[in-house]
Design a protein around this motif. Structure first.
Motif, PDB file in Angstrom:
ATOM      1  N   MET A   1     -38.891  34.018 -39.077  1.00 15.51           N
ATOM      2  CA  MET A   1     -37.897  33.655 -39.826  1.00 15.51           C
ATOM      3  C   MET A   1     -38.075  32.063 -40.018  1.00 15.51           C
ATOM      4  SD  MET A   1     -33.975  33.657 -38.739  1.00 15.51           S
ATOM      5  CE  MET A   1     -32.433  32.437 -39.798  1.00 15.51           C
ATOM      6  N   HIS A   2     -38.351  31.705 -41.344  1.00 20.27           N
ATOM      7  CA  HIS A   2     -38.219  30.463 -41.706  1.00 20.27           C
ATOM      8  C   HIS A   2     -36.912  29.600 -41.837  1.00 20.27           C
ATOM      9  CE1 HIS A   2     -42.694  30.352 -42.699  1.00 20.27           C
ATOM     10  NE2 HIS A   2     -42.278  31.704 -42.901  1.00 20.27           N
ATOM     11  N   ARG A   3     -36.663  28.858 -41.015  1.00 22.84           N
ATOM     12  CA  ARG A   3     -35.288  28.280 -40.900  1.00 22.84           C
ATOM     13  C   ARG A   3     -35.162  26.835 -40.833  1.00 22.84           C
ATOM     14  NH1 ARG A   3     -34.279  30.140 -34.677  1.00 22.84           N
ATOM     15  NH2 ARG A   3     -34.060  28.258 -33.770  1.00 22.84           N
ATOM     16  N   LEU A   4     -33.973  26.275 -40.999  1.00 25.73           N
ATOM     17  CA  LEU A   4     -33.693  24.752 -40.888  1.00 25.73           C
ATOM     18  C   LEU A   4     -32.597  24.567 -40.051  1.00 25.73           C
ATOM     19  CD1 LEU A   4     -35.765  22.358 -42.072  1.00 25.73           C
ATOM     20  CD2 LEU A   4     -34.112  21.830 -43.776  1.00 25.73           C
TER      21      LEU A   4
ATOM     22  N   VAL B   1     -30.228  27.806 -40.639  1.00 26.46           N
ATOM     23  CA  VAL B   1     -30.056  28.321 -41.949  1.00 26.46           C
ATOM     24  C   VAL B   1     -31.468  28.818 -42.455  1.00 26.46           C
ATOM     25  CG1 VAL B   1     -29.495  27.816 -44.318  1.00 26.46           C
ATOM     26  CG2 VAL B   1     -28.131  26.869 -42.547  1.00 26.46           C
ATOM     27  N   PRO B   2     -31.739  30.044 -42.944  1.00 24.74           N
ATOM     28  CA  PRO B   2     -32.910  30.495 -43.550  1.00 24.74           C
ATOM     29  C   PRO B   2     -33.627  29.215 -44.703  1.00 24.74           C
ATOM     30  CG  PRO B   2     -31.426  32.304 -43.438  1.00 24.74           C
ATOM     31  CD  PRO B   2     -30.777  31.228 -42.897  1.00 24.74           C
ATOM     32  N   TYR B   3     -34.678  29.086 -44.377  1.00 26.91           N
ATOM     33  CA  TYR B   3     -35.277  28.158 -45.360  1.00 26.91           C
ATOM     34  C   TYR B   3     -36.181  28.718 -46.477  1.00 26.91           C
ATOM     35  CZ  TYR B   3     -38.039  24.263 -47.173  1.00 26.91           C
ATOM     36  OH  TYR B   3     -38.821  23.122 -47.574  1.00 26.91           O
TER      37      TYR B   3
ATOM     38  N   PRO C   1     -29.116  36.281 -42.340  1.00 29.80           N
ATOM     39  CA  PRO C   1     -28.571  35.703 -41.057  1.00 29.80           C
ATOM     40  C   PRO C   1     -28.467  34.111 -40.762  1.00 29.80           C
ATOM     41  CG  PRO C   1     -30.509  36.481 -40.762  1.00 29.80           C
ATOM     42  CD  PRO C   1     -30.573  36.858 -42.157  1.00 29.80           C
ATOM     43  N   ILE C   2     -27.188  33.802 -40.359  1.00 33.61           N
ATOM     44  CA  ILE C   2     -27.222  32.310 -40.095  1.00 33.61           C
ATOM     45  C   ILE C   2     -26.718  32.239 -38.501  1.00 33.61           C
ATOM     46  CG2 ILE C   2     -26.114  30.089 -40.418  1.00 33.61           C
ATOM     47  CD1 ILE C   2     -25.843  30.825 -43.316  1.00 33.61           C
ATOM     48  N   ILE C   3     -27.689  31.796 -37.652  1.00 29.74           N
ATOM     49  CA  ILE C   3     -27.324  31.396 -36.188  1.00 29.74           C
ATOM     50  C   ILE C   3     -26.650  29.985 -35.929  1.00 29.74           C
ATOM     51  CG2 ILE C   3     -28.312  31.709 -33.871  1.00 29.74           C
ATOM     52  CD1 ILE C   3     -30.530  33.236 -35.315  1.00 29.74           C
ATOM     53  N   THR C   4     -25.468  30.288 -35.238  1.00 28.29           N
ATOM     54  CA  THR C   4     -24.873  29.068 -34.792  1.00 28.29           C
ATOM     55  C   THR C   4     -24.801  29.275 -33.178  1.00 28.29           C
ATOM     56  OG1 THR C   4     -23.542  29.122 -36.750  1.00 28.29           O
ATOM     57  CG2 THR C   4     -22.699  27.641 -34.929  1.00 28.29           C
ATOM     58  N   TRP C   5     -25.049  27.946 -32.430  1.00 26.18           N
ATOM     59  CA  TRP C   5     -24.788  27.757 -31.339  1.00 26.18           C
ATOM     60  C   TRP C   5     -24.205  26.518 -30.810  1.00 26.18           C
ATOM     61  CZ3 TRP C   5     -29.936  28.016 -33.415  1.00 26.18           C
ATOM     62  CH2 TRP C   5     -30.668  27.038 -33.154  1.00 26.18           C
ATOM     63  N   CYS C   6     -23.493  26.469 -29.949  1.00 22.39           N
ATOM     64  CA  CYS C   6     -22.988  25.307 -29.090  1.00 22.39           C
ATOM     65  C   CYS C   6     -23.282  24.800 -28.038  1.00 22.39           C
ATOM     66  CB  CYS C   6     -21.484  25.693 -29.138  1.00 22.39           C
ATOM     67  SG  CYS C   6     -20.268  24.506 -28.588  1.00 22.39           S
TER      68      CYS C   6
ATOM     69  N   ASN D   1     -23.540  35.579 -41.756  1.00 23.66           N
ATOM     70  CA  ASN D   1     -24.535  35.321 -42.878  1.00 23.66           C
ATOM     71  C   ASN D   1     -23.961  34.178 -43.952  1.00 23.66           C
ATOM     72  OD1 ASN D   1     -22.664  36.849 -45.130  1.00 23.66           O
ATOM     73  ND2 ASN D   1     -22.977  38.403 -43.425  1.00 23.66           N
ATOM     74  N   SER D   2     -24.754  34.229 -44.796  1.00 20.39           N
ATOM     75  CA  SER D   2     -24.193  33.134 -45.910  1.00 20.39           C
ATOM     76  C   SER D   2     -23.275  33.415 -47.140  1.00 20.39           C
ATOM     77  CB  SER D   2     -25.524  32.473 -46.541  1.00 20.39           C
ATOM     78  OG  SER D   2     -26.294  33.192 -47.050  1.00 20.39           O
ATOM     79  N   GLY D   3     -23.045  34.860 -47.177  1.00 14.48           N
ATOM     80  CA  GLY D   3     -22.407  35.275 -48.217  1.00 14.48           C
ATOM     81  C   GLY D   3     -21.114  34.901 -48.360  1.00 14.48           C
ATOM     82  N   GLN D   4     -20.315  34.410 -47.439  1.00 11.18           N
ATOM     83  CA  GLN D   4     -19.084  33.722 -47.607  1.00 11.18           C
ATOM     84  C   GLN D   4     -18.861  32.275 -48.306  1.00 11.18           C
ATOM     85  OE1 GLN D   4     -17.077  32.817 -43.643  1.00 11.18           O
ATOM     86  NE2 GLN D   4     -19.200  33.038 -42.969  1.00 11.18           N
ATOM     87  N   GLY D   5     -20.075  31.979 -48.274  1.00 12.52           N
ATOM     88  CA  GLY D   5     -20.220  30.404 -49.081  1.00 12.52           C
ATOM     89  C   GLY D   5     -20.007  29.350 -47.652  1.00 12.52           C
TER      90      GLY D   5
END
Length: 210
Positions: free
Chosen positions: A138-141, A159-161, A169-174, A187-191
C-alpha cells in the motif's frame, strides 16, 4: 528548459539555514519548512496557510525539530544548531530525492490537501513532515498532527498515495504522551471535512471518558 528539472534538482544548491530553523522554533507547533517549486527555495510557512491546490512539499516541521533536539545536544552540546542545520538539510534533500513527489511535475494530492485544511479547522496542527511508505503493498503518505485542545495527543493519518479511490482505506492512529492509544480504519468516501469531524468527535468521546 527549467520546467523539466526535478524539484530535487531545482533545490540542489539551496540550503535550510540556521536562521530559518530558529524561526521555525520560535513559531512553534504548526510551523513548516516547505520546498517552494516556483521560487526554487526553502521557505517557512504555517499549517494555516497550506491550500489544497498549491501542492506544497513539506520537508521539515516543528515536531521534527523538537524530536531531533535531544540528539543534537548529545552530539554537539556546544553548538546544537549546527548539528540540527546539517541534519535538516540532509533530511530535506534526501526527502526530495527518494520520496515520489515527481519525477517531473509535483503530483497533486487533492484529498490530502483538503484533509490538512479540514484538520486545521478542527483544531489539529501538522506537526511532522509527511512520511511515505509502501509497506504491505500500500503506497501511502502519513501526516502527523498535534491536537491543540489536548497537546499531549498526536494523530497520524495514513492516506493512500497519490490519491485515494472512493473506497480506499485510511488508517488513523493516536498516541498520548508518546504511548500508542489505538487505531481505526475507514475510507475516503465521506470526504475530507466529515472525516476530520469524525476524528475530532472520536478524540473527544474517548478522552472525555477517561
Amino acid at each position: 528548459m527549467d520546467i523539466h528539472r526535478s524539484l530535487a534538482q531545482r533545490l540542489a544548491d539551496q540550503h535550510i539555514t540556521t536562521d530559518l530553523l530558529q524561526q521555525l522554533a520560535s513559531t512553534g507547533p504548526g510551523a513548516l519548512i516547505i520546498a517552494n517549486r516556483k521560487a526554487g527555495e526553502y521557505r517557512l510557512t504555517h499549517h494555516r496557510y497550506l491550500r489544497p491546490t498549491q501542492g506544497e512539499t513539506v520537508v521539515y516541521a516543528y515536531g521534527d525539530l523538537t524530536h531531533d533536539w535531544d540528539t543534537a545536544l548529545l552530539i554537539s552540546p556546544h553548538d546544537p544548531w549546527d548539528h540540527i542545520t546539517q541534519a535538516a538539510n540532509t533530511l530535506a534533500h534526501t526527502c526530495l530525492e527518494w520520496q515520489p513527489w515527481e519525477p517531473i511535475t509535483s503530483t497533486r494530492r487533492h484529498f490530502q490537501g483538503q484533509l490538512r485544511q479540514a484538520m486545521f479547522e478542527q483544531g489539529f496542527l501538522l506537526l511532522r513532515r509527511p512520511m511515505f511508505t509502501d509497506r504491505g503493498g500500500m503506497h501511502r503518505l502519513d501526516d502527523t498532527y498535534l491536537d491543540t485542545t489536548r497537546p499531549e495527543i498526536t494523530i497520524t493519518i495514513a492516506v493512500p498515495y497519490p490519491e485515494p479511490d472512493r473506497g480506499s482505506p485510511i488508517i488513523t492512529w493516536c498516541t498520548r504522551r508518546g504511548v500508542f492509544q489505538g487505531c481505526t480504519r475507514s475510507n475516503s468516501g465521506q470526504g475530507a471535512r466529515p472525516f476530520a469531524q469524525d476524528v475530532r468527535t472520536n478524540i473527544t468521546r474517548v478522552f472525555d471518558q477517561r
